[in-house]
Design an enzyme around this catalytic site. Structure first.
Site, PDB file in Angstrom:
ATOM      1  N   ASP A 123       0.833  -1.204   0.000  1.00 60.11           N
ATOM      2  CA  ASP A 123       0.000   0.000   0.000  1.00 60.11           C
ATOM      3  C   ASP A 123       0.871   1.260   0.000  1.00 60.11           C
ATOM      4  OD1 ASP A 123       0.855  -0.112   2.617  1.00 60.11           O
ATOM      5  OD2 ASP A 123      -1.151  -0.039   3.517  1.00 60.11           O
ATOM      6  N   ASP A 178      -1.308  -6.265  -0.151  1.00 54.38           N
ATOM      7  CA  ASP A 178      -1.396  -5.563   1.140  1.00 54.38           C
ATOM      8  C   ASP A 178      -2.852  -5.204   1.435  1.00 54.38           C
ATOM      9  OD1 ASP A 178       0.189  -4.723   3.204  1.00 54.38           O
ATOM     10  OD2 ASP A 178       1.131  -3.076   2.102  1.00 54.38           O
ATOM     11  N   LYS A 206      -1.035  -9.373   3.285  1.00 52.91           N
ATOM     12  CA  LYS A 206      -0.240  -8.823   4.389  1.00 52.91           C
ATOM     13  C   LYS A 206      -1.119  -7.888   5.206  1.00 52.91           C
ATOM     14  CE  LYS A 206       3.194  -5.603   3.883  1.00 52.91           C
ATOM     15  NZ  LYS A 206       2.731  -4.524   4.804  1.00 52.91           N
ATOM     16  N   GLU A 261      -0.985  -5.334   8.954  1.00 56.11           N
ATOM     17  CA  GLU A 261      -0.115  -4.726   9.955  1.00 56.11           C
ATOM     18  C   GLU A 261      -0.709  -4.859  11.355  1.00 56.11           C
ATOM     19  OE1 GLU A 261       0.648  -0.618   8.970  1.00 56.11           O
ATOM     20  OE2 GLU A 261       1.360  -1.107   6.958  1.00 56.11           O
ATOM     21  N   GLU A 278       9.868  -3.904  10.153  1.00 59.75           N
ATOM     22  CA  GLU A 278      10.278  -2.611   9.582  1.00 59.75           C
ATOM     23  C   GLU A 278      10.850  -1.700  10.659  1.00 59.75           C
ATOM     24  OE1 GLU A 278       7.391  -0.839   6.994  1.00 59.75           O
ATOM     25  OE2 GLU A 278       8.577   0.986   6.738  1.00 59.75           O
TER      26      GLU A 278
HETATM   27  O1  KIV Z   1       3.529  -1.078   1.583  1.00 62.85           O
HETATM   28  C1  KIV Z   1       4.721  -1.413   1.547  1.00 62.85           C
HETATM   29  O2  KIV Z   1       5.450  -1.173   0.595  1.00 62.85           O
HETATM   30  C2  KIV Z   1       5.260  -2.111   2.705  1.00 62.85           C
HETATM   31  C3  KIV Z   1       6.748  -2.274   2.746  1.00 62.85           C
HETATM   32  C4  KIV Z   1       7.357  -1.038   3.271  1.00 62.85           C
HETATM   33  C5  KIV Z   1       7.145  -3.451   3.539  1.00 62.85           C
HETATM   34  O3  KIV Z   1       4.548  -2.475   3.590  1.00 62.85           O
END
Ligand code: KIV
Length: 289
Positions: A64, A107, A136, A138, A205
């Site tokens: 994202d 994401d 993914k 968070e 990160e």
């Molecule tokens: O959105 C993204 O590019 C990420 C990376 C920074 C791992 O989550």
């Protein structure tokens, strides 16, 4: 895409591409078992996805971060699920055109997995149906129930701890996480719980290298992918535009510009793959906290 020379560099011939096997979770497990580093880059469109795949990048994250690099937003918080679906589909189409083998991670954007496990599953389905192999999300302990719910329903999950950009406002800015003993202990507890819940990958990160290395040893079933977390993780990820030196803002300190010694984007990406594999990127003396 052919192997003809072009302003974009030279891709391997089609025969080479078709002889490569698709990346899968068992293949990533095998790489980890033999100590081979996993390479990941973000990509948001068909062409860059194909170039990254041809350079040997195993995992493509449709991050994202596209909110910042493609849409000009100030943070990732404003990215919609529909936007993520569009870019995931574009990446997957690009890979199919070149018989690419990369593992694609979509994401889940801010607000699309926070309400309930069911909401998360509905959002994950959108990205999986667009062609992602994994989603993914968070966050720490509050996401473990959701991770377990998704994994049990056949959705592989990559977790993300440390600096979680969707909550940058709550974190007070883009700063290193897990420096204090209490914060490091919480991060460790969250990471163990996420592995227990079934997460098979974990982006770390902007955390201290020593913490990321310790977590990597503690998580045999969950592959740690570092970004600004030193070189002791199972793999590395960078935002494509950052490592090509075309970031609209200031590059984070841990980024290396791989275009500096490359005459094409594909060469830069190949150098990135080689540097991650041989352990020369990231250089802990330069790129870690
Ligand atoms: O959105 C993204 O590019 C990420 C990376 C920074 C791992 O989550």
């Amino acid at each position: 895409m052919t192997n003809a020379a072009s302003p974009y560099g030279t891709l391997p011939p089609a025969a080479d591409m078709s002889s490569r096997k698709p990346i899968s979770l068992p293949r990533l497990n095998d790489m980890r078992a033999r100590g081979e580093k996993i390479t990941m880059l973000t990509a948001y469109d068909a062409t860059f996805a194909a170039v990254a795949d041809a350079a040997g990048v195993e995992c493509i994250l449709v991050g994202d971060s596209l909110g910042m690099v493609c849409q000009g937003l100030h943070s990732t918080a404003g990215v919609s699920l529909e936007t993520m679906r569009y870019h995931t589909e574009s990446v997957v189409r690009g890979l199919r055109r070149v018989q690419g083998t990369a593992w694609v991670i979509g994401d889940l954007p801010f607000g699309t997995y926070h309400e309930s496990r069911e909401q998360a599953l509905r959002s994950a389905m959108v990205l999986m149906q667009a062609g992602a192999h994994m989603v993914k999300l968070e966050g720490g302990d509050w996401t473990t129930e959701t991770v377990e719910f998704l994994v049990k329903r056949g959705v592989p999950v990559c977790a993300h701890l440390g600096l979680t950009p969707q909550t940058v406002h709550a974190l007070g800015g883009y700063r290193v996480q897990g420096r204090e003993p209490a914060a490091a202990a919480q991060l460790t507890q969250d990471a163990l719980a996420l592995q227990e819940a079934g997460a098979s990958m974990l982006v770390l990160e902007m955390v201290p290298a020593v913490l990321a290395t310790g977590l990597t040893e503690a998580l045999p079933r969950c592959h740690t992918i570092g970004i600004g977390a030193g070189n002791g993780t199972a793999g590395q990820v960078l935002v494509l535009h950052d490592m090509l030196g075309i970031n609209l803002g200031k590059n984070p300190k841990f980024v290396r510009n791989f275009m500096t010694h490359a005459d094409s984007v594909q060469t830069a990406l190949s150098h990135y793959v080689a540097a991650v594999k041989d352990g020369s990127f990231p250089d802990n003396t330069l790129h870690a906290w």
